[in-house]
Design an enzyme around this catalytic site. Structure first.
Site, PDB file in Angstrom:
ATOM      1  N   HIS A   1       0.813  -1.219   0.000  1.00 23.16           N
ATOM      2  CA  HIS A   1       0.000   0.000   0.000  1.00 23.16           C
ATOM      3  C   HIS A   1       0.846   1.269   0.000  1.00 23.16           C
ATOM      4  O   HIS A   1       0.403   2.300  -0.462  1.00 23.16           O
ATOM      5  CB  HIS A   1      -1.001  -0.028   1.152  1.00 23.16           C
ATOM      6  CG  HIS A   1      -2.129  -0.944   0.849  1.00 23.16           C
ATOM      7  ND1 HIS A   1      -2.108  -2.276   1.188  1.00 23.16           N
ATOM      8  CD2 HIS A   1      -3.271  -0.757   0.147  1.00 23.16           C
ATOM      9  CE1 HIS A   1      -3.207  -2.852   0.731  1.00 23.16           C
ATOM     10  NE2 HIS A   1      -3.929  -1.962   0.105  1.00 23.16           N
TER      11      HIS A   1
ATOM     12  N   ARG B   1     -10.430   3.965  -0.746  1.00 24.91           N
ATOM     13  CA  ARG B   1      -9.985   2.996   0.267  1.00 24.91           C
ATOM     14  C   ARG B   1     -10.254   3.590   1.655  1.00 24.91           C
ATOM     15  O   ARG B   1      -9.377   4.187   2.279  1.00 24.91           O
ATOM     16  CB  ARG B   1      -8.488   2.711   0.113  1.00 24.91           C
ATOM     17  CG  ARG B   1      -8.128   1.886  -1.117  1.00 24.91           C
ATOM     18  CD  ARG B   1      -6.635   1.564  -1.133  1.00 24.91           C
ATOM     19  NE  ARG B   1      -6.309   0.493  -2.047  1.00 24.91           N
ATOM     20  CZ  ARG B   1      -5.914   0.661  -3.313  1.00 24.91           C
ATOM     21  NH1 ARG B   1      -5.800   1.879  -3.811  1.00 24.91           N
ATOM     22  NH2 ARG B   1      -5.629  -0.390  -4.065  1.00 24.91           N
TER      23      ARG B   1
ATOM     24  N   ARG C   1     -15.304   2.049  -0.739  1.00 27.56           N
ATOM     25  CA  ARG C   1     -15.093   0.662  -0.349  1.00 27.56           C
ATOM     26  C   ARG C   1     -15.108   0.631   1.174  1.00 27.56           C
ATOM     27  O   ARG C   1     -14.374   1.407   1.814  1.00 27.56           O
ATOM     28  CB  ARG C   1     -13.741   0.209  -0.900  1.00 27.56           C
ATOM     29  CG  ARG C   1     -13.538  -1.282  -0.884  1.00 27.56           C
ATOM     30  CD  ARG C   1     -12.476  -1.874  -0.021  1.00 27.56           C
ATOM     31  NE  ARG C   1     -11.211  -1.259   0.163  1.00 27.56           N
ATOM     32  CZ  ARG C   1     -10.083  -1.633  -0.443  1.00 27.56           C
ATOM     33  NH1 ARG C   1     -10.079  -2.589  -1.324  1.00 27.56           N
ATOM     34  NH2 ARG C   1      -8.944  -1.055  -0.128  1.00 27.56           N
TER      35      ARG C   1
ATOM     36  N   GLU D   1     -12.133 -10.245  -5.613  1.00 28.11           N
ATOM     37  CA  GLU D   1     -10.688 -10.312  -5.380  1.00 28.11           C
ATOM     38  C   GLU D   1     -10.271 -11.631  -4.754  1.00 28.11           C
ATOM     39  O   GLU D   1      -9.147 -11.762  -4.265  1.00 28.11           O
ATOM     40  CB  GLU D   1     -10.200  -9.104  -4.566  1.00 28.11           C
ATOM     41  CG  GLU D   1     -10.975  -8.826  -3.306  1.00 28.11           C
ATOM     42  CD  GLU D   1     -10.510  -7.571  -2.571  1.00 28.11           C
ATOM     43  OE1 GLU D   1      -9.450  -7.024  -2.889  1.00 28.11           O
ATOM     44  OE2 GLU D   1     -11.233  -7.155  -1.646  1.00 28.11           O
TER      45      GLU D   1
ATOM     46  N   ASN E   1      -5.150  -6.901  -7.363  1.00 30.06           N
ATOM     47  CA  ASN E   1      -3.994  -7.051  -6.469  1.00 30.06           C
ATOM     48  C   ASN E   1      -4.160  -8.290  -5.595  1.00 30.06           C
ATOM     49  O   ASN E   1      -3.279  -9.148  -5.511  1.00 30.06           O
ATOM     50  CB  ASN E   1      -3.829  -5.828  -5.559  1.00 30.06           C
ATOM     51  CG  ASN E   1      -3.794  -4.531  -6.331  1.00 30.06           C
ATOM     52  OD1 ASN E   1      -3.472  -4.531  -7.516  1.00 30.06           O
ATOM     53  ND2 ASN E   1      -4.142  -3.437  -5.697  1.00 30.06           N
ATOM     54  N   ASP E   2      -5.317  -8.358  -4.937  1.00 35.77           N
ATOM     55  CA  ASP E   2      -5.549  -9.529  -4.087  1.00 35.77           C
ATOM     56  C   ASP E   2      -5.901 -10.751  -4.924  1.00 35.77           C
ATOM     57  O   ASP E   2      -5.495 -11.864  -4.597  1.00 35.77           O
ATOM     58  CB  ASP E   2      -6.649  -9.237  -3.056  1.00 35.77           C
ATOM     59  CG  ASP E   2      -6.085  -8.483  -1.865  1.00 35.77           C
ATOM     60  OD1 ASP E   2      -4.997  -8.866  -1.400  1.00 35.77           O
ATOM     61  OD2 ASP E   2      -6.705  -7.510  -1.428  1.00 35.77           O
TER      62      ASP E   2
ATOM     63  N   ARG F   1       1.565 -10.688  -1.659  1.00 34.71           N
ATOM     64  CA  ARG F   1       1.894  -9.435  -2.346  1.00 34.71           C
ATOM     65  C   ARG F   1       2.868  -8.570  -1.564  1.00 34.71           C
ATOM     66  O   ARG F   1       3.424  -7.593  -2.086  1.00 34.71           O
ATOM     67  CB  ARG F   1       0.618  -8.645  -2.681  1.00 34.71           C
ATOM     68  CG  ARG F   1      -0.134  -8.127  -1.480  1.00 34.71           C
ATOM     69  CD  ARG F   1      -1.528  -7.662  -1.854  1.00 34.71           C
ATOM     70  NE  ARG F   1      -1.607  -6.230  -2.054  1.00 34.71           N
ATOM     71  CZ  ARG F   1      -2.749  -5.542  -2.114  1.00 34.71           C
ATOM     72  NH1 ARG F   1      -3.912  -6.162  -2.051  1.00 34.71           N
ATOM     73  NH2 ARG F   1      -2.774  -4.250  -2.291  1.00 34.71           N
TER      74      ARG F   1
ATOM     75  N   CYS G   1     -10.369  -2.315 -10.327  1.00 31.54           N
ATOM     76  CA  CYS G   1      -9.784  -1.244  -9.515  1.00 31.54           C
ATOM     77  C   CYS G   1      -8.410  -1.631  -8.967  1.00 31.54           C
ATOM     78  O   CYS G   1      -7.786  -0.851  -8.253  1.00 31.54           O
ATOM     79  CB  CYS G   1     -10.722  -0.827  -8.395  1.00 31.54           C
ATOM     80  SG  CYS G   1     -11.038  -2.146  -7.228  1.00 31.54           S
TER      81      CYS G   1
HETATM   82  C1  PEP Z   1      -7.094  -5.112  -4.852  1.00 32.09           C
HETATM   83  O1  PEP Z   1      -6.917  -6.018  -4.047  1.00 32.09           O
HETATM   84  O2  PEP Z   1      -6.864  -5.213  -6.074  1.00 32.09           O
HETATM   85  C2  PEP Z   1      -7.593  -3.800  -4.396  1.00 32.09           C
HETATM   86  C3  PEP Z   1      -7.903  -2.846  -5.246  1.00 32.09           C
HETATM   87  O3  PEP Z   1      -7.656  -3.570  -3.047  1.00 32.09           O
HETATM   88  P1  PEP Z   1      -6.361  -3.300  -2.129  1.00 32.09           P
HETATM   89  O4  PEP Z   1      -5.194  -3.069  -3.042  1.00 32.09           O
HETATM   90  O5  PEP Z   1      -6.666  -2.114  -1.295  1.00 32.09           O
HETATM   91  O6  PEP Z   1      -6.261  -4.560  -1.344  1.00 32.09           O
HETATM   92 MG    MG Z   2      -7.767  -5.924  -2.044  1.00 34.61          MG
END
Ligand code: PEP
Ligand code: MG
Length: 547
Positions: free
Chosen positions: A188, A295, A331, A429, A452-453, A463, A500
């Site tokens: 993050h 977020r 979110r 996700e 991402n997740d 990650r 996203c």
């Molecule tokens: C994701 O997981 O792709 C996402 C957008 O949420 P975050 O990166 O905040 O976990």
């Molecule tokens: Mg996520």
């Protein structure tokens, strides 16, 4: 000149002085003292200094973030006036003939334990406060009194690693670049650097010695290089690169106000991702059509206690009003894993990424969840808000969410508080959500794919772990197939689907995303115009390229 190589998480060139942020390694040593009165006086002096700092912080926070958020500094001041706390410290000093740092440390541990064991939720939260305020005194006593404030001039931050909670405390106007020894591309902090449009490097193997503090450096976010004490040749090379970038940015500015449409007429929504209302300026500057991911957990991370309903209401209202009728998707709280706030007092977990996080935490703590939903619904009157829920894996979760959200609306009805009916969507996700996306699509208004997740859980690649980068393939066939399946299932039920996660900004995939029918791409604000540029260059009917 010294040269260090790392991985770039965001491009650009930054030059300025280095500021090192070291981890708070408060190793408290216990040692015997001769003069207990003198030691008690030393503690008293440190306590007064801490109180002065807290009162300054209160005033600063009151003007910057409002009275409710500032109140925590008042609570901390009150703790330093508490007789039980003060007597305990003094007693340990005199009875055990030990140094003040040790006495404060022991008192903090004892009080924190007592607070944590209380049933009352408010008192439980005080555990982290007593530790926090005690650490402040210990920092003063050990002369390691450094707030996370950067300095009074913009600097390049050099750190071992930065947790999201540390990053949010930095004054963003004073950060030219982040350079960390550890960290990972999808962390993050990396996402924050992208949002702020500043170059950032991770995995830079530089020893954080005090001699580097204040030295001139250049961060080349394009090639992933940190230069310390750059020579003339490097300076002019970097200046040239910077001028080229400036020109590129200028050309991109010409795209403002233009549509996100391909040459042959396919249009797609291009939204931006934000972490707090301060990011709204980047959204406007980059002409995003909406906010695809707010977020909201960053509001919690920036606070030292649960943000109140009113506090959250004002934040969501500001976002809704500023975006003036454009969609703003909030979110709900996605805390847990790498995003930890001490006052949640969460248990340590073996596998936090797969632990009690996000929607699971909200469903097991409905009061926290309802406070946030009430704030979102109340703010819905001021613009076009939508809400989406993170980390969904089952229909059962949707059922529970709907019940809670209906309860919130009934409460508002009973109190005659106005709200709008808003879209309710979910993040896709987890592989589970992908596989049952045909069923989920019948229950919600939209999907937003969190790549991402989704990538982390699909490839079983943490990650946060930089050592796994060589195994990480952002274009893994499994992830791309999942995206395609989710898109198809969404459209079968006539709901829209966006992306996203960071993959949404991958220009090598834009053409493919548009071909499979993705309706929205939500990216870091600085990626909006490059993405528009890419979309406008495409001719889907002529192109044959795939990913
Ligand atoms: C994701 O997981 O792709 C996402 C957008 O949420 P975050 O990166 O905040 O976990
Ligand atoms: Mg996520």
């Amino acid at each position: 000149m010294l040269e260090y190589h790392g991985k770039s998480v965001y491009g650009g060139i930054a030059s300025g002085k280095i500021h090192i942020i070291k981890k708070n390694e408060q190793q408290i040593v216990r040692h015997k003292i001769e003069d207990c009165d003198k030691e008690t006086e030393r503690f008293e002096a440190a306590k007064t200094q801490a109180q002065n700092q807290l009162s300054e912080l209160y005033d600063k926070a009151k003007t910057e973030v409002g009275e409710t958020s500032a109140a925590i500094f008042e609570i901390h001041q009150m703790m330093l006036d508490d007789d039980d706390y003060l007597n305990s410290v003094k007693n340990i000093i005199t009875e055990q003939n030990v140094n003040a740092e040790y006495a404060v440390g022991v008192t903090a541990d004892n009080f924190a334990e007592i607070f944590s064991s209380m049933d009352d939720a408010y008192m439980k939260e005080r555990a982290s406060d007593v530790k926090d305020v005690s650490e402040r005194i210990i920092r003063i006593l050990t002369n390691s009194d450094s707030e996370k404030d950067v300095s009074d001039e913009p600097v390049i931050i050099l750190a071992d690693d930065l947790a999201p909670s540390e990053t949010v405390q930095l004054d963003k106007n004073l950060v030219l670049s982040f350079v960390t020894v550890h960290g990972s591309i999808n962390s993050h902090t990396a996402i924050l650097a992208r949002t702020m449009n500043i170059p950032a490097l991770i995995g830079v193997n530089v020893a954080l010695s005090d001699e580097l503090e204040g030295k001139t450096a250049i961060v080349d976010g394009f090639s992933g290089v940190l230069y310390i004490d750059p020579d003339e040749e490097t300076l002019s090379k970097m200046q040239k690169r910077n001028d080229e970038e400036f020109e590129k940015q200028r050309l991109l500015q010409e795209l403002k106000g233009k549509e996100n449409i391909t040459k042959d007429g396919t249009s797609v929504l291009v939204y931006a991702n934000i972490g707090n209302v301060r990011d709204l300026i980047y959204v406007l500057e980059n002409d995003a059509e909406g906010i695809g991911l707010f977020r909201s957990e960053f509001i919690y991370l920036e606070n030292s206690t649960y943000p109140s309903e009113d506090e959250q209401f004002h934040i969501y209202k500001t976002a809704a009003e500023t975006m003036a009728g454009k969609r703003v998707i909030i979110r709900t709280l996605d805390i847990g894993a790498d995003k930890q706030a001490e006052y949640f007092n969460l248990d340590r977990e073996e596998n936090p990424a797969m632990g009690l996080r996000a929607i699971r935490l909200c469903l097991t703590n409905p009061d926290i969840f309802k406070t946030q939903l009430r704030a979102i619904y109340r703010a819905s009157k001021y613009g076009k808000l939508a809400v989406m829920y993170p980390m969904i894996t089952s229909l059962d979760e949707i059922k529970k969410i709907k019940m809670i959200s209906a309860e919130v609306r009934s409460e508002l009805d009973r109190k005659n508080i106005p709200y709008n009916v808003i879209e309710e969507g979910i993040m896709i996700e987890t592989p589970a959500a992908t596989i049952i996306s045909d069923l989920l699509a019948k229950e919600v208004d939209f999907f937003s794919i969190g790549t991402n997740d989704l990538s982390q859980y699909t490839m079983a690649i943490d990650r946060q772990n930089p050592k796994l980068d060589e195994f990480f393939n952002p274009h893994h066939e499994a992830v791309l197939r999942m995206i395609e399946t989710v898109c198809r299932n969404a459209h079968k039920e006539n709901i829209w689907v966006g992306i996203c996660g960071e993959l949404g900004a991958d220009l090598n995939l834009t053409e493919w995303f548009l071909k499979i029918g993705i309706d929205e791409l939500s990216v870091s604000p600085p990626c909006v115009l490059p993405l528009r540029n890419k979309i406008r260059s495409l001719n889907l009917s002529a192109a044959t390229t795939c990913y």
